[in-house]
Scaffold this active site. Structure first.
Site, PDB file in Angstrom:
ATOM      1  CE  LYS B 107     -27.918  19.940 -15.213  1.00 55.80           C
ATOM      2  NZ  LYS B 107     -27.468  19.084 -16.312  1.00 55.80           N
ATOM      3  CB  THR B 217     -23.835  11.544 -22.977  1.00 57.80           C
ATOM      4  OG1 THR B 217     -23.432  12.235 -21.803  1.00 57.80           O
ATOM      5  CG2 THR B 217     -22.810  10.472 -23.280  1.00 57.80           C
TER       6      THR B 217
END
Lengths: 68, 266
Positions: B107, B217
Site C-alpha cells: 500500500k 479507525t
C-alpha cells in the site's frame, strides 16, 4: 567503533558482519520477519553473512507492526 | 444460514490474480488490545489486513509476535509505507516490507502534509511507477481525482485507493461524484481508503460501485470495535448487493407506488 542502529549510537568492539551484529543484538527472529537497511540501502537476508559493518555506518532494522 | 454474498453470487474481489471473498480490508492499528483487534478482524471478515513497517525496539524486540499471530490466523498482510514523505523513503520502506514479509503487495502512501495527511499525488505517481517496474503489486493511497487514479491504473497499479475523506477524520465520502467517475474511468479495482466513520459510509462506497473499502479507525476507535466491525461487514455486503441490483434513478417529484387504476371514487 561507533555505528548507528535505529537512530541510536551503538558501540562495536571489532569489525563484524551484519549477521554477527544481528546475533549480538539478540534479535529473536533473525531468520524471518525483520529487514535491514544499511546506509539507506536494503541488504537482503542472503547478503547478511558477507556484509561488513564499518564505523560510521547507519543501520535500520525494521519489522511489520500494527498499521492502517 | 444465508450464504455470504460471494458464495451466493460468485461475486469476488480480484487483486493481482488472487480472489477474495471479502471486500473489506482492515487496518490493525489503534485497537485497545490484541484480543479486541483479533476479534474485530474476525467479525469484519477481512482476509487482507494492513500493517506498518517500523524500527524494531532493540530493548524489547517482541513486536513481531502479533504479526506471526495474524499470519497464523490466515490473514494476508498488506504492508504500507505510512509516514513517508518522499519517494525515496517510500521506495526503501517498500523494499524493506517485501524483505521482511515476503510479499509483493504494497500500500503506497506518500503524505504531503501532517495536518491533512493528504497524499502527494505527484510523488505517489513517481513512486508507483518505480515500484511497478520493480515487480511490486502497488495499491496506492491517492486523492479522489479521477485523472490521477487513471494515470496510476495505466502505469500498472493493481488497484487504486482514493480517499473518501482525510485519514481518521470519519467524514465519510465527501465527493461521491468523483468516486463514481473514478469507477467509470479506471479498469482496476477501486478501493475507498480513509475517511470511513460508520457503516453507512461503507454502504455508500459500495453502492457507488467501488470494489472494496479499506478502513481502520472507524472500527478500532468505536465504543465497541467488534460490533462495529460486524456492522461494516454487513454494510459492505448490503452496499455491494444494492449496486449489483441497480438502484432506481432519483426524481424530483413523487411517483405513487400503489396502482392508480381502480381507485375508489368518493
Amino acid at each position: 567503533m561507533e555505528i548507528t542502529v535505529n537512530g541510536k549510537a551503538h558501540e562495536i568492539s571489532e569489525p563484524l558482519s551484519l549477521e554477527a551484529l544481528l546475533r549480538q543484538l539478540a534479535l529473536p527472529d533473525a531468520a524471518g520477519g525483520i529487514a535491514v537497511a544499511l546506509n539507506g540501502e536494503l541488504v537482503r537476508r542472503e547478503q547478511w553473512g558477507g556484509k561488513q559493518v564499518a564505523p560510521g555506518d547507519a543501520l535500520e532494522i525494521v519489522q511489520a507492526t500494527q498499521g492502517g | 444460514m444465508e450464504l455470504p454474498i460471494s458464495e451466493a453470487t460468485g461475486d469476488h474481489l480480484i487483486l493481482a490474480g488472487t480472489t477474495y471473498d471479502s471486500r473489506l480490508i482492515m487496518g490493525t492499528a489503534r485497537y485497545p488490545n490484541h484480543d479486541v483487534l483479533l476479534k474485530a478482524l474476525r467479525a469484519g471478515g477481512a482476509q487482507m489486513v494492513t500493517v506498518a513497517i517500523r524500527r524494531v525496539n532493540l530493548d524489547d524486540p517482541t513486536g513481531g509476535n502479533l504479526i506471526s499471530l495474524l499470519r497464523k490466523e490466515g490473514y494476508q498482510l498488506l504492508p504500507n509505507t505510512a509516514g513517508c514523505h518522499t519517494v525515496r523513503d517510500a521506495l526503501l520502506t517498500a523494499e524493506l516490507a517485501r524483505e521482511a514479509l515476503g510479499t509483493d503487495f504494497i500500500k503506497l502512501e506518500i503524505i504531503a502534509d501532517e495536518d491533512t495527511l493528504y497524499p502527494d499525488a505527484e510523488k505517489v505517481l513517481e513512486g508507483a511507477r518505480i515500484l511497478v517496474e520493480k515487480g511490486f503489486h502497488v495499491m496506492p493511497y491517492c486523492t479522489d481525482d479521477p485523472i490521477i487514479c487513471k494515470k496510476l491504473a495505466d502505469l500498472g497499479c493493481i488497484a487504486v485507493m482514493p480517499l473518501g475523506s482525510p485519514i481518521g477524520s470519519g467524514m465519510g465520502i465527501l465527493n461521491p461524484y468523483n468516486i463514481s467517475l473514478i469507477r467509470d474511468l479506471v479498469r482496476v479495482p477501486v478501493i475507498v481508503d480513509a475517511g470511513v466513520g460508520t457503516a453507512s459510509d461503507v454502504a455508500v462506497a459500495m453502492e457507488l460501485g467501488c470494489d472494496g473499502v479499506l478502513l481502520n479507525t472507524a472500527v478500532a476507535s468505536a465504543r465497541d470495535p467488534v460490533l462495529m466491525a460486524q456492522a461494516m461487514r454487513q454494510a459492505c455486503e448490503a452496499g455491494r448487493k444494492a449496486h449489483l441490483a441497480g438502484r432506481i434513478p432519483r426524481k424530483s417529484y413523487a411517483a405513487a407506488s400503489s396502482p392508480t387504476e381502480g381507485r375508489i371514487k368518493f
